[in-house]
Design an enzyme around this catalytic site. Structure first.
Site, PDB file in Angstrom:
ATOM      1  N   ASP A 263      76.722  54.646  23.820  1.00 58.66           N
ATOM      2  CA  ASP A 263      77.243  54.442  22.470  1.00 58.66           C
ATOM      3  C   ASP A 263      78.770  54.534  22.552  1.00 58.66           C
ATOM      4  OD1 ASP A 263      77.517  53.948  19.805  1.00 58.66           O
ATOM      5  OD2 ASP A 263      76.151  55.507  19.114  1.00 58.66           O
TER       6      ASP A 263
HETATM    7  C1  BGC Z   1      77.422  53.592  16.581  1.00 58.46           C
HETATM    8  C2  BGC Z   1      76.482  52.539  17.120  1.00 58.46           C
HETATM    9  C3  BGC Z   1      77.153  51.200  17.148  1.00 58.46           C
HETATM   10  C4  BGC Z   1      78.417  51.312  17.988  1.00 58.46           C
HETATM   11  C5  BGC Z   1      79.162  50.013  18.160  1.00 58.46           C
HETATM   12  C6  BGC Z   1      78.763  53.552  17.267  1.00 58.46           C
HETATM   13  O1  BGC Z   1      79.679  54.362  16.618  1.00 58.46           O
HETATM   14  O2  BGC Z   1      76.831  54.853  16.732  1.00 58.46           O
HETATM   15  O3  BGC Z   1      75.324  52.495  16.324  1.00 58.46           O
HETATM   16  O4  BGC Z   1      76.291  50.229  17.664  1.00 58.46           O
HETATM   17  O5  BGC Z   1      79.267  52.259  17.376  1.00 58.46           O
HETATM   18  O6  BGC Z   1      79.830  49.624  17.014  1.00 58.46           O
END
Ligand code: BGC
Ligand code: BGC
Length: 737
Positions: A263
């Site tokens: 993530d």
């Molecule tokens: C979130 C994810 C997301 C990623 C990319 C993160 O902060 O937890 O769900 O896909 O950012 O934007």
């Protein structure tokens, strides 16, 4: 590209080029204006020379823009390896559907699959390859802001939706109509302690395996090509550094062959987590654990090569990860066509086309849950209606994750109602701001009051609404949370509506008119006070582009609502986490021999939620017969046919959502008081009845036993078939092995 060619290409890569494949940055790094692109490079601390080795980017969209980026990139990339384009396309690309929690309430995976198909069509021609969806984190705590992105609290439904979404996105692989899916957030992200975002997760292995892992596995089984690691820890180890989860369970046990991506910044965050002393150690831990791509930090880029060169890291980890990324690119056909489906002409035709909007409207009416109806709804077209509240005329109906929404295209509630009512029958007044005060702006990420949200004179605003509403027969009050009160970083310690809106509702009730309350939120709210002042209540979530039309369809009876809650609505925040399939306790509040005080209950609030899982009204009324079983004995080689006769005893055609629950009465470990095992939607004409059958098989009774095997145990079971999780319509059977 043939496998041998791909291998040749791979063998020709330098160490840095291989590492580049494991780095993901956003589009800003590839801006045509090099000066602008320097900003992010400095911020993230990445070596400028390595930018054109980056393997993928996130959250840039649009056919032309992505083609341009790919062109500029390929000119500067020595080995001419195209980049992957990934993005958060969550509940729609530009045709925005209701938020996932709303989709969860359809109890209809087929419909949900179709939303993913539409989304994939729009995203593919706009140049995207991969979406960071579905999020199938099982969630039981309404305080956690990301409940809006989940499908709810139930394992059975989550597995069905996981499969539906992955199949919907990935389809047959056609470049103009499908994209690849990345399931997230593996694993257990939906269970942060106290519902606080990014907090520790404490789950026993049994619960992790039995309640939380199955939905991710369902996505993997459906062929999902990527998995995203979650921010949280599992038993003290952050998932991004957790080789037990990423290697033993995901790859060895489940046979996952695709790419694991961290993530956002999760690799670097191993340092503040306190399991790595610096970026170098974080990079080593994550790659060894099996995290292939580092999203949006320079941790892999800055440290992996020196780790290998100094002999601290085995090269095999980089090789296996880089090869997986190349294989993914090859699967998408990027070596032959680096733009894949990106096509400006198709983009114009397909994105937000009439057909998709029409479908989105249908979806809205399948996601709104009718919570209360004292014979008010549906309205007739000649009733005089005043629609008041901060959501009455508001285009901000798409929830926090719709980063690509074209708000101008959103149909407001007022406009939707006006179109269906007779002329001059609908009036409007805002009546109240969204929020009580502006102290929240900073935590929403806003520097200052952006207007609309708070008011200098809420009393005057309310008085105007009183004037407008006094002329009407019915007052529709459209109220709710600000979209930024849910979503990532949107945990709340209170789950009620802003006071100023409740005050508006009270003023409306004082007028003595019939009140229809529309609730917009990204989570289950505690609604007992709102209920007191409402004659009818419709939970609308954030409905997206077609919100106004879809909701008007329900209000005026074009559609008979049939959605059911996929997450419990607590009586108050003190009950959180609350869920229907809780475990049996030694001192249940009902049926214990102890005095009431010494049972599992609160002394100041009820145990029962305001609205239970599975709950939802329709304009029809249905009657259930007692359950009929064709046998009371089940064996591994036989099944039981369980049936009920459902009768529509009203004058309205409608769809009933028939739910099957099972309870294992005695197990080697404590078992839930009830678990959903099947759903059927039946459309019945007035006074029509239909036999609804479920087939019970042994595999439905499996759980993680005391010996940690996933298997069933002999003994007595209860079976329930009814309209929601509180049903008492039951029978019993025995499993004999
Ligand atoms: C979130 C994810 C997301 C990623 C990319 C993160 O902060 O937890 O769900 O896909 O950012 O934007
Ligand atoms: C309490 C114990 C107590 C026992 C005997 C139980 O209900 O939980 O703390 O020692 O009664 O009085």
């Amino acid at each position: 590209m043939e496998q041998t060619k791909l291998k040749e290409l791979f063998d020709s890569l330098t160490l840095d080029e291989k590492i580049g494949q494991l780095v993901q940055l956003n589009g800003n790094f590839f801006d045509s204006n090099e000066k602008i692109a320097t900003g992010p490079v400095v911020k993230i601390g990445i070596d400028k020379e390595k930018i054109y080795q980056t393997g993928s980017i996130l959250n840039t969209m649009g056919a032309k823009e992505l083609k341009d980026i790919q062109d500029r990139y390929l000119q500067k990339n020595d080995k001419k390896i195209p980049m992957l384009f990934m993005a958060d396309v969550i509940n729609g690309f530009k045709t925005i559907f209701p938020i996932p929690l709303g989709l969860g309430c359809t109890f209809n995976p087929k419909l949900v699959k179709k939303t993913a198909e539409v989304t994939a069509k729009e995203a593919a021609v706009s140049g995207l390859h991969i979406t960071f969806s579905p999020m199938v984190d099982m969630v039981r705590d309404a305080r956690w802001g990301r409940v809006m992105e989940s499908y709810g609290e139930d394992n059975y439904l989550n597995c069905e939706y996981a499969k539906a979404m992955v199949e919907g996105y990935q389809g047959n692989g056609d470049k103009y109509s499908t994209i690849l899916s990345c399931v997230k957030h593996f694993a257990g992200y939906g269970a942060p302690v106290a519902g606080r975002e990014y907090n520790t997760v404490e789950l026993g292995e049994r619960s992790l395996r039995q309640d939380y892992l199955p939905s991710y596995k369902a996505a993997v089984d459906a062929g999902c090509e990527l998995v995203m690691t979650s921010f949280n820890t599992i038993d003290g180890i952050p998932v991004t550094a957790n080789d037990w989860l990423l290697r033993d369970i995901l790859r060895k046990d489940w046979g996952f062959k695709g790419v694991v991506i961290s993530d956002h910044s999760a690799v670097k965050e191993l340092v503040p987590h306190g399991v790595a002393k610096d970026g170098k150690e974080a990079a080593k831990l994550a790659i060894e654990a099996g995290c292939d791509i580092d999203m949006m930090t320079a941790t892999y880029s800055n440290h992996l090569s020196s780790l290998v060169e100094s002999g601290q890291l085995d090269m095999k980890y980089i090789d296996e990860a880089a090869m997986r990324v190349l294989e993914l690119k090859n699967k998408l056909g990027l070596f032959e066509n680096p733009y894949r489906g990106a096509d400006e002409k198709l983009e114009k035709e397909v994105v937000l086309c009439e057909e998709f909007r029409k479908f989105a409207r249908e979806v809205v009416s399948q996601t709104c849950v009718l919570l209360k109806n004292d014979s008010i709804l549906p309205l007739t077209k000649n009733q005089k209606v005043a629609v008041v509240g901060p959501y009455a005329f508001n285009k901000n109906l798409s929830g926090m994750w719709s980063i690509n929404v074209d708000s101008e295209k959103v149909v407001t509630i007022y406009d939707g109602l006006k179109k269906q009512a007779n002329e001059n029958c609908v009036t409007f007044a805002k009546g109240s701001p969204l929020l009580d005060d502006d102290h929240l702006f900073e935590s929403f990420g806003y520097a200052k009051n952006i207007g609309e949200l708070v008011s200098d004179n809420p009393v005057e605003e309310c008085q105007k609404a009183v004037q407008v509403a006094s002329q009407a027969d019915i007052v529709i009050v459209a109220i709710g949370e600000h979209p930024h009160q849910s979503g990532e970083g949107g945990s709340r310690g209170e789950i009620t509506l802003p006071r100023v809106q409740v005050e508006l509702l009270k003023e409306m009730k004082k007028l003595g008119k019939s009140i229809v309350t529309l609730i917009f939120s990204g989570r289950p709210l505690a609604l007992s006070e709102v209920s007191q002042y409402s004659d009818a209540m419709l939970q609308c979530w954030f409905p997206g582009t077609e919100g106004g039309d879809g909701i008007a369809d329900i209000i005026y009876g074009k559609v008979n609502p049939s959605a059911r809650l996929s997450m419990t609505f607590p009586y108050s925040v003190g009950q959180c986490p609350i869920y229907y399939n809780e475990m049996s306790t030694g001192r249940p509040a009902k049926g214990s021999t102890h005095s009431k005080r010494f049972t599992s209950r609160y002394i100041d609030i009820p145990n029962e939620p305001t609205y239970c899982f599975g709950y939802g009204l329709t304009y029809s009324e249905f009657k259930y017969s007692p359950i009929e079983l064709d046998s009371h004995i089940l064996t591994p080689n036989s099944s039981i046919k369980a049936s009920v006769v459902v009768e529509n005893i009203s004058e309205q055609e409608g769809t009933e959502t028939v739910q099957l629950y099972i309870r294992d009465l005695v197990g080697s470990v404590v078992r839930p008081i009830k678990e959903l095992k099947g759903v059927q939607k039946v459309l019945l004409k007035p006074n029509e009845s239909q036999k609804v059958e479920f087939i019970i098989t042994e595999d439905m009774l499996r759980f993680v036993r005391k010996d940690m095997k996933f298997a069933s145990e002999e003994g007595d079971f209860e079976i329930f078939i009814g309209k929601d999780s509180s049903t008492e319509n039951k029978d019993t059977f025995v499993l004999k092995k």
